[in-house]
Scaffold this motif. Structure first.
Motif, PDB file in Angstrom:
ATOM      1  N   LEU A 973       0.834  -1.206   0.000  1.00 50.08           N
ATOM      2  CA  LEU A 973       0.000   0.000   0.000  1.00 50.08           C
ATOM      3  C   LEU A 973       0.868   1.255   0.000  1.00 50.08           C
ATOM      4  CD1 LEU A 973      -3.047  -0.452   2.363  1.00 50.08           C
ATOM      5  CD2 LEU A 973      -3.043   0.483   0.076  1.00 50.08           C
ATOM      6  N   THR A1175      -8.370   2.617   4.513  1.00 53.05           N
ATOM      7  CA  THR A1175      -7.432   1.706   3.830  1.00 53.05           C
ATOM      8  C   THR A1175      -8.076   1.112   2.591  1.00 53.05           C
ATOM      9  OG1 THR A1175      -6.968   0.984   6.092  1.00 53.05           O
ATOM     10  CG2 THR A1175      -5.685  -0.039   4.347  1.00 53.05           C
ATOM     11  N   SER A1179      -6.766   1.476  -1.154  1.00 52.76           N
ATOM     12  CA  SER A1179      -6.427   0.290  -1.939  1.00 52.76           C
ATOM     13  C   SER A1179      -7.108   0.342  -3.302  1.00 52.76           C
ATOM     14  CB  SER A1179      -6.873  -0.943  -1.151  1.00 52.76           C
ATOM     15  OG  SER A1179      -6.407  -2.102  -1.743  1.00 52.76           O
ATOM     16  N   GLY A1368      -2.201  -4.417  -0.325  1.00 53.98           N
ATOM     17  CA  GLY A1368      -2.367  -4.570   1.128  1.00 53.98           C
ATOM     18  C   GLY A1368      -3.145  -5.805   1.527  1.00 53.98           C
ATOM     19  N   SER A1395      -5.483  -4.900   6.143  1.00 49.85           N
ATOM     20  CA  SER A1395      -5.870  -3.874   7.126  1.00 49.85           C
ATOM     21  C   SER A1395      -7.274  -3.342   6.843  1.00 49.85           C
ATOM     22  CB  SER A1395      -4.839  -2.735   7.112  1.00 49.85           C
ATOM     23  OG  SER A1395      -4.556  -2.394   5.771  1.00 49.85           O
ATOM     24  N   HIS A1396      -7.892  -3.752   5.737  1.00 51.93           N
ATOM     25  CA  HIS A1396      -9.281  -3.289   5.566  1.00 51.93           C
ATOM     26  C   HIS A1396     -10.321  -4.393   5.770  1.00 51.93           C
ATOM     27  CE1 HIS A1396      -8.512  -4.181   1.106  1.00 51.93           C
ATOM     28  NE2 HIS A1396      -9.566  -4.912   1.369  1.00 51.93           N
TER      29      HIS A1396
END
Length: 1572
Positions: A973, A1175, A1179, A1368, A1395-1396
């Motif tokens: 990312l 995030t 992305s 990511g 992370s999302h």
């Protein structure tokens, strides 16, 4: 009926004749029972009052055929007499055998003790609906005319009448339905009558894309349990109080019968399924042997040979020789020479007498006339067609003879005219219509024989179908034909000096006789001049024909015995032939017996059918005398069931002077001509013995005299000795022609000068049939002489008598055993009472399904048969055939009367029937499939291997085997450097404020209406201000605390976006919910209510129209409207600014809740934190390269998942402009989305599968029109389908193909993949390689293995990559049971870390275990520190040859399907979509299908898009395709109307909802078939 007591003998003769004719029509199925009664009553009406001994007994007045158990009180002898006579009519004597009937009854009695409770199929009463008019007046199909069309139509109507006799469950259903409040006439049947549609189906107005949430049934639409959805319990439900269950709206409790759960008992699906399971549990077949597991394993169970199978034990057979062919000095050198002789010397002698339709002689052709007319024709053919220099015909050319059966005179002249002209006649049937059954095959015959000229009569030519300008139509598959009329007035008298050339018979072809093979191909058997002559001589010797005898011929004179005896041998011996055509027989079945009596005929040529007909009608013939007959030749005497016809006929007519020894059965074949014929016995000599054989032995091809079980015996009569001058052997029917042993059944092969010489024009097939050299046990040929195969199966009995037990073409090979179609027909017809079917109209054939032959029986059902009786009869036929033949039936179908394809002489065209069955064009009215019983070669279910190996050794093992651990990662990312951007990107609410300050006039959103006009736009500043107004109102009126949940109920648009940011500004948690559909509140409002209740919403934000709907009376009918939370409408808000805008203390705080209903019917809400939102947006921005200068078009529903993210969040984050197209608008304007792409020159667009399907189906045919309007899609660089399922490859490919003409790049279309735990895992971006497609082996996939195969390989499944993995995101494939990582040749669950990812399910009680299971899971070995989320989808990863952006090899993720949806059957894993794809391909009328399992039974629901009469066609086709392609036996097939299978807004099928509706009897199916 009042005529029971009528003394028939007292009636006038013509009335008796008409009554006999009626009886015949009824028995043959040419008239319905009602039509029969009506006509009969009419005939007798005038006699009833005058007859003294009439008795009107109540028991008889209603019932046309009193049941044997309850004989009525009628005593008159005449009435008893008549009853016996009728029952004779009900049974086709061809297959009549009292021994056999007893055997069947005994077999069924055995079954009775085991008491079978087969579940009856459920049939909707509107299927085959009729208008009331027809129901009152039964159609009358008695006319025995040949007008097929009218007969078929009438038959269709009469079939409909059959449906009006209801089974009990109809009355139960009726009592329930009569009280239902509304019934909308939605779909109209093919007949045009409106069909009432029970009200629990949503009306068709329910919009296609509206989330007709599963078309949920309200009656017990249980809110799915959101609290406990552990993987084991994902299917669990919350139970409502019992009062709600099973009650449908608008039904008062009193109207329900008090049965379980208010569902009518006899029709309850669950009871029927229970019945089905009970029948299937019975031990039926030998247990299946072990199954071994290997990638390349062959599936099929190979039956092991049974050690007890009877084996032939006799010595090898020695060829049998016929008597020598005597040489008679005055035999003519050629057949034409005989005609020339009689024409000159015996000109006045009668050759042929032709009867009219009433059976009276029409005209007699003398030998003189026959000679002179044939001469004229020969002269005309050679000299008057074409010019002198270019004649149309040369000697040796083939000419078709097209004459109806009723005109033998014209045919004789044409045949002999051709012989004299030395052209080759090819007699064929008259084609009745362009689509005539088998006319295409006749075309093949004409083509292979090179025929271009057809001779016919004027009358026949007039009757042929014509084109509008008067030319004869080009028949399907025929070569171009020139038609020549041969009536005498068109023929030219030969000139004085012209003489026909009559050479001595040689090996040139004399004529060609057609024959149909088992596969339906029609081939021409060529008979040479010498064979024709020798055959006539052999017949003359065998039958002892004398000059000047009289012969009555009932057979077709175009081919076979009718031609050989009645046209050729008769002329050779100057015999007087009287022909009785089929049409005469139909009108007056006794006519041939009368002719024998009147002309004192010496020989009669008949079939069993004619014996049977004469017997039925003989009561009216007191004075016939048959003592003149010296030979009654039975042409189909080789049929094993002819014995009983011959016996019964003798029984009746012995008193009329018929001598027992004159009955002469014979065996013939198109290739070998006459094979054997019984010579008349001496007066008083003992009649030949019969063979009583064991059926079991026959099925193994050996002859065993039946001793033990008389139930399964076959009695056969001999067909006499073989023909003079012939040599015969018996060889094995399959493989090399090895001689059989003396106790073995084989094919009869003949060597004789009197046989056919070849299949004309087909040298390849000829060799295998006409040039067979038998070999001995060692495989050495027994001599030089070639034999011809006859296609007859039989053996040589004592005294060299020939016995025939069947034909090769009627042979059904099932699991290595042979069964004879005729035997099966006979068994079926011996099942009493045959009230349901016509005896003469039954077809037996086999179809190949799953590596073996399966037996299918199709019969025509009488119009007056009711459902119960038919079903009873069908289930008893199954049992009888199982007991007697030890073979399971695969399918038994009953079709309406008169609908099976006929052969020209009224039999059933077996091959066409089989084709109709396989193509789904039979239209049965009743069907019973028994795949569970007869498919015995299924492999044994797979046992799952316990995983004993430790994790470490597995990991090392994988690495040693060179298998990579299956995982893939998106690119980095990256880090955000700029402080300013960090501020902007931390929270979306801040990003919007920042944009409103720095770039207030930048347009973020444009909303389009159906006309494509922008109805609403929003700049950064406008959106910010509208959000502030909503925040202010929320704070004032809502009384909310930060963290409260607020439901947003809006149609797709900018109001929804403004409300979302208003909630963020106020610090409350927005929950977007799809608004209820105003036309379908009953189905959609409960879902809204459920989400509001589950999310504990403190307030609802909505528009004024929706607020009115929520509080309306209609809404109150579905939910409790008094308990809604505060409802605020945001249409006219005061201009106020909130005192402050909320800023979350940490990014881990909740931003919004995302609720969605999964395809299994589970409602799940997931929590999205602010950090996950930003995030995710980042992305997507990186993957799709979104900047503020870009424009994208979105045609998606904005309520959950990635659709919501793209619609509401992405633009605010990245600053690009989004053009919003609500999918609902496409319903009124299909091209809206595509024309927007063209008009705005959009590069990136996002849509759903539903939108793509709408465009494909709706616009596919209009691409030319769109192109003309200037629509151009060449600007589109990426078109991404947003989905949470396996990519629908067929749909995306057809979309790309269809719109390629509009400039759409083939590389543009791709898919995305998200799930509940992580809304976006893959999305095809701008960089990165194109999505790849692979073909995997479906057999391996069921074992959770991935084996790549070539495109087009059998059992291959194409899968498309779901898009590039987002930045990511990291995915890994895991074994769902052991939780260990898998190698990349395995199918496993897709786990994701990113992370999302969502931070957990939103649940009312904090169930941490569940959250940990789906959201924070660790691998059992390999990488213990990483936390993974389980997507619940199965997939695999393949490393491709392509390179990704960083230059490494690209890892592609392939999604195969949802783990919850998979079906575990036979220890293997199946994906419903694969079975559904096969099912939808099975028949053109299957619009959509869905499968699910219930108690280990596979249930297939198919939507029927055609007319309802096709409903039952689907049952065998669906069963076949699933068995062939997936090796599964379907338990229940449910046929429903289009639109019944519930589909959610994402276009996914809601199979669990469907299952619940099915089990609760709420589908109103057209038909439910329970496969046995």
């Amino acid at each position: 009926m009042a005529d029971r007591g009528v003394d028939l003998s007292a009636l006038p003769k013509e009335v008796r004749d008409q009554l006999a004719e009626l009886d015949l029509e009824l028995s043959e199925g040419d008239i319905t029972q009602k039509g029969y009664e009506k006509k009969r009553a009419k005939l007798l009406a005038s006699y009833i009052p005058h007859l003294p001994n009439v008795q009107l007994s109540p028991s008889h007045s209603a019932d046309p055929s009193p049941s044997p158990e309850a004989p009525g009180p009628s005593t008159s002898s005449a009435s008893r007499h008549h009853r016996a006579h009728r029952s004779g009519g009900a049974r086709d004597e061809r297959y009549r055998s009292d021994i056999h009937t007893e055997a069947v009854q005994a077999a069924l009695a055995k079954h009775k003790e085991e008491k079978m409770a087969l579940p009856m199929p459920t049939k909707r009463r509107s299927a085959f609906v009729q208008s009331p008019l027809d129901t009152c007046t039964p159609p009358d199909t008695s006319s025995a005319s040949e007008d097929e069309g009218s007969l078929r139509r009438k038959a269709a109507l009469s079939a409909v009448l059959a449906q009006s006799l209801q089974s009990p469950d109809y009355w139960i259903n009726r009592s329930v339905q009569s009280s239902s409040t509304s019934s909308s006439a939605s779909s109209t049947l093919s007949h045009g009558e409106p069909k009432t549609q029970p009200q629990h189906q949503p009306p068709p107005a329910a919009s296609l894309l509206a989330d007709v949430l599963a078309h949920t049934r309200i009656e017990n639409s249980v809110p799915p349990d959101v609290t406990s959805s552990t993987p084991q319990e994902r299917g669990s439900r919350v139970d409502l109080p019992p009062a709600v269950k099973g009650m449908s709206r608008g039904q008062s409790r009193s109207s329900m019968l008090d049965t379980a759960d208010g569902v009518p008992v006899s029709s309850r699906v669950s009871t029927k399924i229970q019945q089905l399971l009970n029948t299937l549990k019975r031990p039926k077949r030998p247990p299946l042997s072990e199954f071994f597991l290997d990638d390349s394993e062959e599936i099929v169970e190979v039956p092991q040979p049974d050690p007890n199978t009877p084996k032939p034990e006799g010595r090898q057979i020695i060829p049998v020789k016929g008597e020598p062919l005597g040489v008679v000095s005055n035999w003519p050198p050629a057949l034409q020479a005989a005609l020339a002789r009689w024409g000159a010397t015996q000109a006045k002698s009668p050759a042929l007498t032709v009867l009219d339709i009433t059976g009276k002689p029409l005209y007699t052709l003398t030998y003189g006339k026959l000679w002179s007319r044939s001469l004229k024709l020969a002269y005309t053919l050679l000299n008057k067609l074409g010019t002198k220099t270019e004649p149309v015909l040369q000697p040796g050319d083939r000419v078709a003879l097209v004459y109806p059966n009723s005109d033998p005179g014209m045919f004789w002249v044409a045949f002999y005219g051709c012989l004299l002209a030395e052209v080759i006649p090819v007699p064929i049937e008259v084609p009745l219509s362009r689509q005539d059954a088998g006319s295409q095959q006749i075309g093949f015959l004409l083509g292979s024989c090179g025929v271009s000229l057809a001779l016919t009569s004027e009358v026949c030519l007039k009757g042929l179908p014509k084109t509008p300008n008067g030319e004869i139509v080009q028949f399907k598959g025929w070569p171009r034909m020139k038609w020549v009329v041969t009536d005498t007035k068109y023929l030219t008298k030969p000139s004085k000096d012209w003489q026909p050339h009559i050479p001595t018979a040689n090996t040139d072809t004399a004529y060609i006789e057609y024959k149909a093979s088992k596969e339906g191909t029609v081939m021409g058997v060529a008979v040479s001049k010498i064979s024709m002559l020798t055959h006539c001589q052999a017949l003359t010797q065998a039958c002892n024909y004398c000059e000047g005898e009289t012969l009555v011929n009932v057979l077709d004179c175009k081919k076979d015995m009718g031609l050989w005896h009645g046209v050729l041998t008769s002329v050779m011996n100057r015999i007087h032939t009287i022909t009785v055509p089929y049409a005469v027989m139909k009108a007056c079945p006794i006519s041939w017996v009368q002719r024998v009596h009147i002309h004192k005929a010496r020989v009669a040529l008949v079939k069993c059918r004619d014996l049977h007909w004469a017997m039925m009608a003989h009561k009216e013939q007191k004075d016939t005398n048959l003592s003149s007959i010296r030979m009654l030749i039975v042409a189909d005497g080789a049929n094993p069931w002819s014995v009983s016809s011959c016996d019964a006929f003798l029984n009746v007519f012995q008193s009329h002077g018929l001598k027992p020894e004159v009955i002469c059965p014979c065996a013939t074949s198109p290739e070998a001509l006459t094979v054997a014929i019984r010579r008349p016995g001496a007066r008083g000599a003992p009649l030949p013995a019969r063979a009583i054989l064991s059926m079991g032995g026959l099925s193994h091809g050996v002859i065993r005299v039946n001793t033990e079980d008389k139930n399964s015996a076959l009695t056969v009569q001999d067909v006499g000795h073989i023909m003079p001058g012939a040599l015969m052997c018996i060889v094995k029917p399959d493989g090399p022609p090895q001689l059989c042993k003396t106790d073995e059944i084989g094919e009869i092969v003949i060597n004789s000068r009197a046989g056919g010489t070849m299949y004309y024009g087909l040298p390849g097939v000829t060799k295998n049939t006409f040039e067979v050299i038998p070999v001995n046990q060692a495989g050495a040929p027994i001599g030089e002489i070639p034999f011809s195969r006859t296609g007859l199966l039989g053996f040589v009995g004592p005294g060299s008598l020939v016995f025939v037990v069947g034909k090769i073409e009627g042979l059904l090979m099932v699991s290595g055993r042979r069964h004879n179609a005729d035997d099966l027909v006979a068994t079926a017809l011996a099942v009493e009472p045959v009230k349901t079917v016509y005896r003469g109209r039954i077809a037996v054939f086999s179809v190949t399904v799953f590596f073996d032959e399966r037996i299918v029986i199709v019969a025509e059902q009488r119009p007056d048969a009711n459902e119960e009786d038919s079903f009873q009869w069908m289930s008893r036929v199954l049992q009888a055939i199982d007991s007697i033949h030890q073979v399971g039936l695969y399918c038994l179908a009953l079709v309406p009367a008169n609908t099976l394809p006929k052969t020209p002489l009224g039999g059933i065209h077996i091959y066409e029937t089989k084709q109709s069955f396989l193509e789904g064009n039979l239209h049965p009215c009743n069907i019973l499939m028994c795949p569970h019983t007869c498919v015995t070669n299924m492999p044994k279910p797979r046992q799952k291997q316990p995983v004993d190996v430790g994790p470490a050794s597995m990991l090392v093992g994988n690495l040693v085997a060179g298998k990579r651990i299956a995982q893939a990662t998106g690119r980095e990312l990256g880090v955000v450097e700029d402080q300013d951007l960090i501020r902007k990107h931390q929270f979306l609410s801040e990003a919007l404020q920042w944009r409103a300050q720095t770039d207030p006039d930048h347009v973020l959103y444009v909303l389009l209406n159906a006309k494509g006009a922008a109805v609403c736009t929003a700049t950064c500043a406008q959106l910010h201000k509208r959000a502030e107004k909503i925040t202010a109102t929320l704070m004032e009126r809502g009384g909310l605390k930060p963290g409260d949940n607020v439901v947003l109920l809006y149609p797709p648009g900018i109001d929804l976006i403004a409300a979302f940011y208003g909630c963020l500004y106020a610090g409350v948690i927005p929950v977007t919910v799809r608004p209820p559909h105003p036309q379908n509140l009953a189905a959609t409002l409960p879902t809204v209510r459920m989400i509001i209740d589950v999310s504990k919403a403190a307030c609802i934000l909505t528009t004024q129209p929706l607020m009115r709907i929520l509080r309306s009376r209609e809404a109150a009918a579905s939910v409790n409207v008094k308990t809604w939370p505060t409802i605020i409408d945001t249409d006219d808000l005061p201009r106020k600014r909130p005192p402050h805008i909320y800023k979350p203390p940490t990014a881990e705080m909740l931003a919004y809740l995302d609720f969605s209903v999964s395809t299994t019917g589970m409602l799940t809400g997931v929590k999205m934190s602010h950090a996950a939102v930003s995030t995710l947006c980042r992305s997507i921005k990186l993957q799709c390269e979104l900047y503020s200068s870009r424009q994208i078009a979105i045609c998606l529903d904005p309520y959950c998942g990635l659709g919501f993210v793209l619609w509401c969040l992405s633009s605010v984050y990245s600053g690009h402009q989004s053009i919003l197209i609500p999918p609902l608008e496409l319903e009124s304007s299909l091209p809206l989305w595509l024309s927007t792409l063209s008009q705005y020159k959009i590069r990136d667009t996002f849509c759903s599968y539903s939108v793509m399907e709408l465009c494909t189906k709706g616009l596919g045919t209009q691409t030319e029109m769109l192109k003309a309007r200037g629509l151009n899609l060449s600007c589109v660089r990426s078109c991404v389908v947003i989905a949470e399922e396996r990519p629908r490859l067929a749909l995306t490919q057809s979309f790309s193909k269809l719109f390629k003409d509009l400039g759409l790049s083939p590389r543009a279309v791709s898919t995305a993949f998200g799930s509940r735990v992580n809304l976006a895992i893959c999305m095809q971006g701008t960089s990165g390689p194109d999505p790849s497609t692979v073909y995997v082996d479906m057999k391996s996939l069921r074992h959770d293995r991935v084996r790549l195969v070539e495109r087009g390989a059998p059992q291959s499944l194409p899968l498309m990559e779901s898009g590039t993995i987002l930045p990511g995101v990291r995915v890994i494939i895991v074994n769902p049971e052991t939780r260990g990582p898998l190698g990349d040749s395995h199918l496993g669950e897709i786990w994701v870390t990113s992370s999302h990812s969502a931070s957990g399910y939103y649940t009312i009680y904090g169930e941490e275990s569940l959250q940990a299971d789906h959201f924070n899971t660790r691998l059992s070995f390999g990488e213990p520190q990483t936390l993974w989320a389980r997507t619940g989808y199965l997939g695999f990863i393949k490393r491709t040859e392509l390179l990704d952006a960083s230059g490494d090899r690209h890892d592609a993720l392939f999604v195969v399907g949802s783990l919850d949806e998979t079906l575990e059957l036979r220890g293997l894993r199946y994906h419903p979509i694969d079975i559904e794809t096969s099912v939808s391909r099975a028949h053109r009328s299957i619009a959509e299908s869905a499968v699910f399992t219930w108690t280990n039974l596979l249930v297939v629901v198919a939507e029927l898009s055609g007319s309802e009469q096709e409903a039952l066609d689907l049952v065998p086709l669906v069963t076949n395709v699933v068995l062939e392609e997936h090796h599964l036996i379907v338990g229940v097939v449910v046929i429903v109307d289009p639109g019944v299978i519930p589909i959610n807004s994402r276009g996914e099928k809601q199979r669990m909802h469907l299952r619940d509706s099915f089990l609760a009897d709420q589908l109103d199916p057209i038909y439910v078939a329970y496969n046995m």
